[in-house]
Design a protein around this motif. Structure first.
Motif, PDB file in Angstrom:
ATOM      1  N   ASN A 141       1.797  14.857   0.808  1.00  0.00           N
ATOM      2  CA  ASN A 141       2.875  15.520   1.543  1.00  0.00           C
ATOM      3  C   ASN A 141       3.930  14.529   2.042  1.00  0.00           C
ATOM      4  OD1 ASN A 141       4.186  17.702   2.829  1.00  0.00           O
ATOM      5  ND2 ASN A 141       3.162  17.215   4.769  1.00  0.00           N
ATOM      6  N   GLU A 142       4.119  13.422   1.293  1.00  0.00           N
ATOM      7  CA  GLU A 142       5.079  12.412   1.764  1.00  0.00           C
ATOM      8  C   GLU A 142       6.140  12.177   0.696  1.00  0.00           C
ATOM      9  OE1 GLU A 142       2.825   9.967   5.118  1.00  0.00           O
ATOM     10  OE2 GLU A 142       2.532   9.099   3.128  1.00  0.00           O
ATOM     11  N   HIS A 143       7.283  12.830   0.876  1.00  0.00           N
ATOM     12  CA  HIS A 143       8.321  12.818  -0.156  1.00  0.00           C
ATOM     13  C   HIS A 143       9.647  12.254   0.350  1.00  0.00           C
ATOM     14  CE1 HIS A 143       5.231  15.081  -2.037  1.00  0.00           C
ATOM     15  NE2 HIS A 143       5.474  16.205  -1.393  1.00  0.00           N
TER      16      HIS A 143
ATOM     17  N   GLY B  98       0.801  -1.223   0.000  1.00  0.00           N
ATOM     18  CA  GLY B  98       0.000   0.000   0.000  1.00  0.00           C
ATOM     19  C   GLY B  98       0.833   1.272   0.000  1.00  0.00           C
ATOM     20  N   GLU B  99       2.124   1.136   0.257  1.00  0.00           N
ATOM     21  CA  GLU B  99       3.049   2.277   0.213  1.00  0.00           C
ATOM     22  C   GLU B  99       3.889   2.220  -1.079  1.00  0.00           C
ATOM     23  OE1 GLU B  99       2.553   4.445   2.410  1.00  0.00           O
ATOM     24  OE2 GLU B  99       1.595   3.323   4.017  1.00  0.00           O
ATOM     25  N   PRO B 100       4.413   3.317  -1.559  1.00  0.00           N
ATOM     26  CA  PRO B 100       4.220   4.671  -1.029  1.00  0.00           C
ATOM     27  C   PRO B 100       2.870   5.236  -1.462  1.00  0.00           C
ATOM     28  CG  PRO B 100       5.637   4.722  -2.975  1.00  0.00           C
ATOM     29  CD  PRO B 100       5.303   3.284  -2.719  1.00  0.00           C
TER      30      PRO B 100
ATOM     31  N   ILE C 277      12.152   3.467   7.319  1.00  0.00           N
ATOM     32  CA  ILE C 277      11.974   2.053   7.651  1.00  0.00           C
ATOM     33  C   ILE C 277      11.086   2.006   8.878  1.00  0.00           C
ATOM     34  CG2 ILE C 277      13.131   0.074   8.721  1.00  0.00           C
ATOM     35  CD1 ILE C 277      15.315   0.301   6.724  1.00  0.00           C
ATOM     36  N   LYS C 278       9.948   1.381   8.711  1.00  0.00           N
ATOM     37  CA  LYS C 278       8.894   1.478   9.729  1.00  0.00           C
ATOM     38  C   LYS C 278       8.517   0.106  10.280  1.00  0.00           C
ATOM     39  CE  LYS C 278       4.102   3.271   9.883  1.00  0.00           C
ATOM     40  NZ  LYS C 278       3.110   3.934   8.986  1.00  0.00           N
ATOM     41  N   ALA C 279       8.395  -0.873   9.395  1.00  0.00           N
ATOM     42  CA  ALA C 279       7.935  -2.199   9.821  1.00  0.00           C
ATOM     43  C   ALA C 279       9.122  -3.124  10.033  1.00  0.00           C
ATOM     44  CB  ALA C 279       6.997  -2.780   8.784  1.00  0.00           C
TER      45      ALA C 279
ATOM     46  N   ASN D  96       1.880   8.583  -0.617  1.00  0.00           N
ATOM     47  CA  ASN D  96       1.904  10.057  -0.647  1.00  0.00           C
ATOM     48  C   ASN D  96       0.694  10.639   0.079  1.00  0.00           C
ATOM     49  OD1 ASN D  96       2.882  12.606  -1.223  1.00  0.00           O
ATOM     50  ND2 ASN D  96       2.110  12.647  -3.325  1.00  0.00           N
ATOM     51  N   TYR D  97       0.524  10.178   1.311  1.00  0.00           N
ATOM     52  CA  TYR D  97      -0.636  10.562   2.134  1.00  0.00           C
ATOM     53  C   TYR D  97      -0.766  12.079   2.228  1.00  0.00           C
ATOM     54  CZ  TYR D  97      -3.801  10.384   6.192  1.00  0.00           C
ATOM     55  OH  TYR D  97      -4.863  10.513   7.054  1.00  0.00           O
ATOM     56  N   GLU D  98      -1.953  12.567   1.968  1.00  0.00           N
ATOM     57  CA  GLU D  98      -2.248  14.011   1.968  1.00  0.00           C
ATOM     58  C   GLU D  98      -1.282  14.793   1.073  1.00  0.00           C
ATOM     59  OE1 GLU D  98      -2.550  15.100   6.140  1.00  0.00           O
ATOM     60  OE2 GLU D  98      -4.701  14.620   6.124  1.00  0.00           O
TER      61      GLU D  98
ATOM     62  N   ASN E  74       8.022   3.095   4.308  1.00  0.00           N
ATOM     63  CA  ASN E  74       6.844   3.964   4.203  1.00  0.00           C
ATOM     64  C   ASN E  74       7.313   5.329   3.715  1.00  0.00           C
ATOM     65  OD1 ASN E  74       4.204   5.048   4.591  1.00  0.00           O
ATOM     66  ND2 ASN E  74       4.891   5.935   6.547  1.00  0.00           N
ATOM     67  N   ASP E  75       6.504   6.002   2.918  1.00  0.00           N
ATOM     68  CA  ASP E  75       6.785   7.404   2.614  1.00  0.00           C
ATOM     69  C   ASP E  75       6.086   8.266   3.662  1.00  0.00           C
ATOM     70  OD1 ASP E  75       4.246   6.822   1.610  1.00  0.00           O
ATOM     71  OD2 ASP E  75       4.432   8.157  -0.117  1.00  0.00           O
ATOM     72  N   ALA E  76       6.779   9.306   4.110  1.00  0.00           N
ATOM     73  CA  ALA E  76       6.298  10.134   5.215  1.00  0.00           C
ATOM     74  C   ALA E  76       6.684  11.588   4.946  1.00  0.00           C
ATOM     75  CB  ALA E  76       6.907   9.635   6.527  1.00  0.00           C
ATOM     76  N   PRO E  77       6.073  12.545   5.684  1.00  0.00           N
ATOM     77  CA  PRO E  77       6.426  13.955   5.492  1.00  0.00           C
ATOM     78  C   PRO E  77       7.884  14.206   5.889  1.00  0.00           C
ATOM     79  CG  PRO E  77       4.352  13.744   6.705  1.00  0.00           C
ATOM     80  CD  PRO E  77       4.979  12.379   6.658  1.00  0.00           C
ATOM     81  N   CYS E  78       8.639  14.879   5.010  1.00  0.00           N
ATOM     82  CA  CYS E  78      10.081  15.065   5.237  1.00  0.00           C
ATOM     83  C   CYS E  78      10.367  15.876   6.496  1.00  0.00           C
ATOM     84  CB  CYS E  78      10.716  15.744   4.023  1.00  0.00           C
ATOM     85  SG  CYS E  78      10.527  14.811   2.488  1.00  0.00           S
ATOM     86  N   ASP E  79       9.389  16.661   6.968  1.00  0.00           N
ATOM     87  CA  ASP E  79       9.637  17.469   8.164  1.00  0.00           C
ATOM     88  C   ASP E  79       9.279  16.729   9.458  1.00  0.00           C
ATOM     89  OD1 ASP E  79       6.916  17.528   7.958  1.00  0.00           O
ATOM     90  OD2 ASP E  79       6.728  19.711   7.840  1.00  0.00           O
ATOM     91  N   GLN E  80       8.889  15.478   9.329  1.00  0.00           N
ATOM     92  CA  GLN E  80       8.698  14.661  10.532  1.00  0.00           C
ATOM     93  C   GLN E  80      10.034  14.468  11.242  1.00  0.00           C
ATOM     94  OE1 GLN E  80       7.013  10.751   9.805  1.00  0.00           O
ATOM     95  NE2 GLN E  80       5.763  10.940  11.611  1.00  0.00           N
ATOM     96  N   MET E  81       9.999  14.373  12.570  1.00  0.00           N
ATOM     97  CA  MET E  81      11.212  14.138  13.350  1.00  0.00           C
ATOM     98  C   MET E  81      11.330  12.639  13.607  1.00  0.00           C
ATOM     99  SD  MET E  81      12.394  17.265  14.147  1.00  0.00           S
ATOM    100  CE  MET E  81      13.218  17.200  15.729  1.00  0.00           C
TER     101      MET E  81
HETATM  102  O1  2F8 Z   1      -1.914   3.830   6.942  1.00  0.00           O
HETATM  103  C1  2F8 Z   1      -0.673   4.126   6.430  1.00  0.00           C
HETATM  104  C2  2F8 Z   1      -0.338   5.590   6.688  1.00  0.00           C
HETATM  105  O2  2F8 Z   1      -0.276   5.795   8.080  1.00  0.00           O
HETATM  106  C3  2F8 Z   1       0.090   7.115   8.484  1.00  0.00           C
HETATM  107  O3  2F8 Z   1      -0.863   8.070   8.038  1.00  0.00           O
HETATM  108  C4  2F8 Z   1      -2.078   8.007   8.710  1.00  0.00           C
HETATM  109  C5  2F8 Z   1       1.439   7.459   7.900  1.00  0.00           C
HETATM  110  N1  2F8 Z   1       1.794   8.807   8.299  1.00  0.00           N
HETATM  111  C6  2F8 Z   1       3.021   9.094   8.824  1.00  0.00           C
HETATM  112  O4  2F8 Z   1       3.901   8.259   8.976  1.00  0.00           O
HETATM  113  C7  2F8 Z   1       3.242  10.517   9.204  1.00  0.00           C
HETATM  114  C8  2F8 Z   1       1.397   7.336   6.385  1.00  0.00           C
HETATM  115  O5  2F8 Z   1       2.628   7.622   5.799  1.00  0.00           O
HETATM  116  C9  2F8 Z   1       1.005   5.915   6.040  1.00  0.00           C
HETATM  117  O6  2F8 Z   1       0.954   5.763   4.645  1.00  0.00           O
END
Ligand code: 2F8
Ligand code: CA
Length: 136
Positions: A100-102, A92-94, A106-108, A96-98, A115-122
């Protein structure tokens, strides 16, 4: 080659897993100040080493988007192989949620971990420095 404490060696590279969190760009600047870049991922064994060491914590990697087309590229100039990399995204990734995910993290704790996430996330981050054999 001077490599400080806190770097882990794996298959020809040293890796630094940060304890502190930064934005993607600040993390990359930190890595560059240590003769490294946010990590690229180019093999299954490397991906396995990274997600296992990440141990369920979320870390920035050196993958971000460039240009009008928003094409993914490695910040250490490793060519990005879209076909070979497909298997490393969380299903389901990437997404580009809202819109704003560029930047990628590594998340899982799995081969499918990106996962793609907002670049300004800490987030914590992983720097990678090639081992240079026999440097005077
Ligand atoms: O469900 C996947 C989705 O989960 C979060 O958004 C609700 C993630 N947001 C952040 O990590 C900031 C999304 O990137 C992710 O796709
Ligand atoms: Ca996402």
């Amino acid at each position: 080659q001077v490599v400080s404490q806190g770097w882990n060696f794996f298959e020809g590279n040293f890796y630094y897993f940060s304890h502190i969190s930064k934005t993607w760009y600040s993390a990359q600047q930190f890595c560059m100040s240590r003769n490294s870049h946010l990590t690229s991922v180019t093999s299954e064994s490397e991906q396995e080493f990274l997600y296992k060491t990440a141990a369920g914590r979320v870390y920035w990697i050196g993958l971000t988007k460039a240009g009008m087309e928003g094409e993914w590229y490695w910040v250490d100039d490793t060519p990005f192989d879209m076909v070979q990399s497909e298997r490393f995204w969380i299903p389901g990734e990437p997404n580009n949620y809202e819109n704003n995910e560029h930047c990628a993290d590594i998340k899982a704790s799995s081969l499918q971990s990106w996962n793609d996430a907002p670049c300004d996330q800490m987030l914590r981050f992983i720097c990678k420095q090639p081992y240079i054999p026999s440097e005077p």
